[in-house]
Design an enzyme around this catalytic site. Structure first.
Site, mmCIF file in Angstrom:
data_model
loop_
_atom_site.group_PDB
_atom_site.id
_atom_site.type_symbol
_atom_site.label_atom_id
_atom_site.label_comp_id
_atom_site.label_asym_id
_atom_site.label_seq_id
_atom_site.Cartn_x
_atom_site.Cartn_y
_atom_site.Cartn_z
ATOM 1 N N LYS A 219 0.815 -1.219 0.000
ATOM 2 C CA LYS A 219 0.000 0.000 0.000
ATOM 3 C C LYS A 219 0.850 1.270 0.000
ATOM 4 O O LYS A 219 0.618 2.183 -0.788
ATOM 5 C CB LYS A 219 -0.856 0.018 1.269
ATOM 6 C CG LYS A 219 -2.309 -0.098 0.981
ATOM 7 C CD LYS A 219 -3.169 -0.074 2.233
ATOM 8 C CE LYS A 219 -2.424 -0.143 3.542
ATOM 9 N NZ LYS A 219 -3.083 0.580 4.615
ATOM 10 N N ARG B 8 -12.124 2.559 9.027
ATOM 11 C CA ARG B 8 -11.951 1.190 9.511
ATOM 12 C C ARG B 8 -13.268 0.582 9.964
ATOM 13 O O ARG B 8 -13.344 -0.626 10.206
ATOM 14 C CB ARG B 8 -10.975 1.158 10.677
ATOM 15 C CG ARG B 8 -9.530 1.410 10.265
ATOM 16 C CD ARG B 8 -8.595 1.083 11.406
ATOM 17 N NE ARG B 8 -7.270 1.657 11.195
ATOM 18 C CZ ARG B 8 -6.299 1.055 10.512
ATOM 19 N NH1 ARG B 8 -6.501 -0.117 9.970
ATOM 20 N NH2 ARG B 8 -5.132 1.640 10.370
ATOM 21 N N ARG C 233 10.723 -9.021 4.836
ATOM 22 C CA ARG C 233 10.893 -7.645 5.317
ATOM 23 C C ARG C 233 11.437 -7.645 6.753
ATOM 24 O O ARG C 233 12.261 -6.824 7.119
ATOM 25 C CB ARG C 233 9.537 -6.918 5.269
ATOM 26 C CG ARG C 233 9.613 -5.444 5.610
ATOM 27 C CD ARG C 233 8.313 -4.733 5.281
ATOM 28 N NE ARG C 233 7.352 -4.820 6.378
ATOM 29 C CZ ARG C 233 6.125 -4.296 6.333
ATOM 30 N NH1 ARG C 233 5.691 -3.681 5.252
ATOM 31 N NH2 ARG C 233 5.313 -4.410 7.365
ATOM 32 N N ARG D 130 11.308 -4.817 12.570
ATOM 33 C CA ARG D 130 9.982 -4.804 13.211
ATOM 34 C C ARG D 130 9.696 -6.195 13.759
ATOM 35 O O ARG D 130 9.657 -7.173 13.007
ATOM 36 C CB ARG D 130 8.901 -4.412 12.188
ATOM 37 C CG ARG D 130 8.828 -2.911 11.963
ATOM 38 C CD ARG D 130 7.815 -2.556 10.906
ATOM 39 N NE ARG D 130 6.449 -2.966 11.249
ATOM 40 C CZ ARG D 130 5.376 -2.521 10.582
ATOM 41 N NH1 ARG D 130 5.513 -1.665 9.586
ATOM 42 N NH2 ARG D 130 4.173 -2.921 10.922
ATOM 43 N N ARG E 67 -2.287 -11.120 12.089
ATOM 44 C CA ARG E 67 -2.535 -9.757 11.585
ATOM 45 C C ARG E 67 -3.327 -9.802 10.283
ATOM 46 O O ARG E 67 -4.225 -8.978 10.061
ATOM 47 C CB ARG E 67 -1.197 -9.024 11.349
ATOM 48 C CG ARG E 67 -0.601 -8.433 12.613
ATOM 49 C CD ARG E 67 0.862 -8.114 12.446
ATOM 50 N NE ARG E 67 1.095 -7.092 11.429
ATOM 51 C CZ ARG E 67 2.250 -6.953 10.764
ATOM 52 N NH1 ARG E 67 3.264 -7.771 11.011
ATOM 53 N NH2 ARG E 67 2.390 -6.010 9.872
#
Ligand code: IMP
Ligand code: MG
Length: 369
Positions: A193, A268, A307, A313, A325
């Site tokens: 995104k 959302r 990633r 992260r 997630r």
């Protein structure tokens, strides 16, 4: 919303409101004129619908005729009034009521007074359905006004934009912002995104509004809304929709002349989607599409793990957390997909391929909006 030639118009005055205004004018004029048989003079072309409705409602005997003047070019009044068809009958001693669809600068009215100057009528009364006081720059008295309206271009009920729109039974107003492209960008974690938003914003000259960024900006700069949001977050509570919406509202207002927006991370919930619709409505525009990058779960997992090796992260490092997630995302966004799909505004785009390939796919959707 309607489009005439190159311009967009939005509903402004309903048939019902017009009918009431016409009836009020009829009542006042009929009352004032008593038993006098007036000659109603319509100014063509614009007044044909008004004259027709007006004389049908007029409760007593009357005569009707037309003169034809032209002054408008596109959406602007010009000084140069052309007399296309003048008076064709002797009106000596008669009570004449001019029926105008709209009085704008008053230039047309100037010409009307010139026409009647040597006619020796008993009295010349001016009646107009619509009147733009901010645009009017003459001193002639307007005896009857159906409705005062702001100085914005309108169409419908006889009024046209370069020939189109006269046939509409209600009145539409020119939109202040013409065509915006407002996109809700969606996609599960790892769908790309952020990368695509950067390309799209460049390509279409759109403002990218990421709710996360807006929050951070407001909190960092200690704006009133930022402090309010923080007070909820500090208590471990969700920031109420209204606070978020108010922040977005400010962002949208700041960019009032933008070509459009990419909303990222918002809405959302159903309530937020509705609030966003209201916000867009205030800017005379709308959300055109929810564009969702669709990527298979297994591909997402591989991408995120990849990633995670470099991003540091922690939530990108654990396959279990990643899968959760992704599942969360689908659970939460299913309602929004439905919300936009119901309005034929949901566009799923295959998010597997090279960055360029995906940009091309997204552009194909956006170019058609
Ligand atoms: P004026 O001469 O500036 O008062 O404008 C009068 C004429 O311009 C009207 O009879 C209409 O034909 C046209 N006009 C003025 N305002 C509008 C509008 O908002 N929409 C369409 N035509 C308009
Ligand atoms: Mg006219």
């Amino acid at each position: 919303m309607i489009k005439l030639h190159d311009l967009y118009f939005k509903p402004f005055i309903s048939e019902q409101e017009i009918d009431t205004a016409v009836q009020n004018m009829v009542d006042k004029i009929a009352n004032d004129l008593g038993d006098e048989v007036p000659v109603f003079v319509g100014i063509m072309n614009g007044s044909f619908m008004l004259v027709s409705d007006f004389v049908k409602k007029y409760p007593k005997a009357c005569e009707v005729t037309f003169i034809k003047l032209a002054s408008y070019e596109g959406v602007k009044s010009t000084d140069d009034i052309q007399r296309l068809i003048g008076l064709t009958q002797d009106l000596t001693g008669r009570t004449v009521v001019i029926l105008e669809d709209i009085i704008d600068t008053g230039n047309t009215l100037d010409e009307v007074h010139r026409i009647f100057k040597n006619e020796n009528v008993k009295q010349l009364l001016i009646a107009t359905l619509f009147y733009k006081p901010e645009a009017y720059n003459k001193d002639f008295k307007l005896h009857y006004v159906g409705m005062e309206i702001p100085n914005k271009f309108i169409v419908g009920y006889g009024l046209d934009y370069d020939g189109l729109g006269r046939d509409l039974p209600s009145v539409y107003q020119l939109k202040t912002t013409q065509h915006m492209t407002n996109i809700v960008l969606f996609g599960p974690p790892g769908a790309g995104k952020g990368t695509q938003a950067t390309f799209l914003k460049e390509k279409y000259d759109l403002i990218h509004i990421s709710t996360g960024d807006v929050f951070r900006y407001n909190i960092k700069n200690e704006t009133a809304l930022g402090m309010l949001a923080k007070s909820y977050m500090d208590k471990g509570e969700l920031v109420p929709d209204q606070v978020t919406i108010d922040m977005l509202n400010k962002e949208v207002e700041k960019n009032a002349d933008a070509n459009g927006f990419i909303f990222d991370g918002f809405p959302r919930t159903n309530a937020q989607a509705k609030a966003l619709d209201e916000l867009m409505d205030k800017t005379d525009s709308q959300i055109n599409a929810m564009v969702a990058l669709e990527v298979d779960d297994e591909v997402l997992v591989t991408r995120l793990l990849e990633r995670g090796k470099t991003s540091g992260r922690t939530d990108d490092a654990d396959e279990g957390i990643i899968r959760n997630r992704i599942k969360e995302y689908y659970n939460k966004t299913a309602i929004l997909k439905d919300y936009y799909a119901e309005q034929n505004k949901y566009f799923g785009v295959d998010g597997v391929g090279s960055i360029e390939e995906i940009t091309v796919r997204l552009s194909t959707v956006i170019d058609k909006l």
